[in-house]
Design an enzyme around this catalytic site. Structure first.
Site, mmCIF file in Angstrom:
data_model
loop_
_atom_site.group_PDB
_atom_site.id
_atom_site.type_symbol
_atom_site.label_atom_id
_atom_site.label_comp_id
_atom_site.label_asym_id
_atom_site.label_seq_id
_atom_site.Cartn_x
_atom_site.Cartn_y
_atom_site.Cartn_z
ATOM 1 N N SER A 27 27.560 -47.089 1.398
ATOM 2 C CA SER A 27 28.600 -46.537 1.249
ATOM 3 C C SER A 27 28.597 -44.979 0.310
ATOM 4 O O SER A 27 27.505 -44.864 -0.376
ATOM 5 C CB SER A 27 29.756 -47.406 0.316
ATOM 6 O OG SER A 27 29.798 -48.650 1.088
ATOM 7 N N HIS A 37 32.164 -30.737 -0.264
ATOM 8 C CA HIS A 37 31.610 -29.667 -0.203
ATOM 9 C C HIS A 37 32.778 -28.565 -0.294
ATOM 10 O O HIS A 37 33.828 -28.830 0.208
ATOM 11 C CB HIS A 37 30.956 -29.258 1.116
ATOM 12 C CG HIS A 37 29.981 -30.388 1.431
ATOM 13 N ND1 HIS A 37 28.571 -30.329 0.965
ATOM 14 C CD2 HIS A 37 29.958 -31.577 2.097
ATOM 15 C CE1 HIS A 37 28.155 -31.475 1.432
ATOM 16 N NE2 HIS A 37 28.894 -32.183 2.192
ATOM 17 N N CYS A 69 31.633 -49.417 3.134
ATOM 18 C CA CYS A 69 31.648 -50.826 3.740
ATOM 19 C C CYS A 69 32.044 -51.873 2.839
ATOM 20 O O CYS A 69 31.939 -51.791 1.727
ATOM 21 C CB CYS A 69 29.968 -51.081 4.222
ATOM 22 S SG CYS A 69 28.850 -51.037 3.044
#
Length: 268
Positions: free
Chosen positions: A116, A121, A144
């Site tokens: 996970s 960005h 997850c």
């Protein structure tokens, strides 16, 4: 309300929320455009982005394992945070995330805990001819286990000046219930919009493109109203004649529509 599925063992489903958020601005000349890029670069440096992602991790009920961050020359920044659904032993934590939130020491990071992650960005840029500058943020929240990235939607939208938003949500893999039956999704979802606050949605025109058979959901959002003063960088609306204000507003709207549709509609 539908009963929760009782699973056998660990929840192996991977849930990924991907954002593209755009902020559009008018910066009159080359000097102002460069100053805008510098301003954005400073406003959304890796330190601030780290704080935002730490809060996302807190909202979705996960735990920070490790942080990697980088500022770039001439501009832009990236941050990656590994997260875990399970709580972590206090003995192996230090307090270097967001002024006190926990982060796992690097030497204790195990391969099975890096499934996970949260990443961001940034991409500031400007148009060479019409004085329109844009700032794009790409964010991915992949989890997850039981934690869901959908819970952070409103916080992420509110963390940036979001004029255009493109959101993808997908569920991949399968897990099993206690009877051994495969489960390809563990929650009901009709639209990403159902997880966004109504007051937020009122500010946008939104459209969905969903593929329910493959648990793939996509929503695009475009800001409805443009208050020109909010889009002028280091300028005031009184500096422009009425016709100039109209032209600037039209150029801002054109830029937004092209980004929203992913097409150069107004190119001659």
């Amino acid at each position: 309300m539908k009963n929760k599925i009782k699973l056998y063992g660990f929840n192996n489903l991977t849930k990924t929320l991907s954002f593209n958020i755009y902020d559009v601005c008018y910066a009159k000349g080359e000097k102002e455009q460069k100053e805008y890029v510098d301003y954005i670069d400073e406003q959304y440096n890796s330190e601030r982005l780290t704080n935002i992602l730490c809060e996302v991790t807190n909202i979705i009920g996960a735990h920070v394992l490790n942080i990697s961050k980088q500022d770039y020359d001439p501009q832009g920044a990236s941050v990656t945070i590994l997260i875990s659904e399970d709580s972590i032993d206090e003995k192996i934590l230090d307090n270097s995330c967001n002024g006190g939130k926990h982060i796992l020491k690097p030497k204790t990071v195990l391969a099975h805990l890096d499934k996970s992650h949260v990443t961001v960005h940034t991409y500031p840029e400007y148009h060479p001819y019409n004085s329109i500058a844009t700032f794009r943020v790409d964010i991915d929240v992949s989890t997850c286990g039981k934690v869901s990235p959908l819970n952070a939607l409103d916080y992420l939208i509110g963390s940036f000046d979001s004029d255009i938003i493109a959101i993808d949500y997908r569920v991949r893999g399968f897990t099993r219930d206690v009877n051994g039956k495969k489960c390809f999704i563990d929650h009901e979802i009709r639209s990403i919009q159902d997880y966004i606050d109504e007051e937020t949605l009122k500010k946008y025109d939104a459209m969905d493109m969903n593929v329910y058979q493959t648990n793939l959901f996509h929503t695009k959002m475009l800001i409805k109203d443009i208050n020109l003063q909010n889009y002028l960088f280091k300028m005031d609306t009184n500096e422009f004649l009425p016709q100039e204000r109209l032209s600037i507003s039209n150029n801002l709207r054109k830029e937004m529509i092209e980004i929203f549709n992913g097409l150069n509609i107004y190119d001659k």
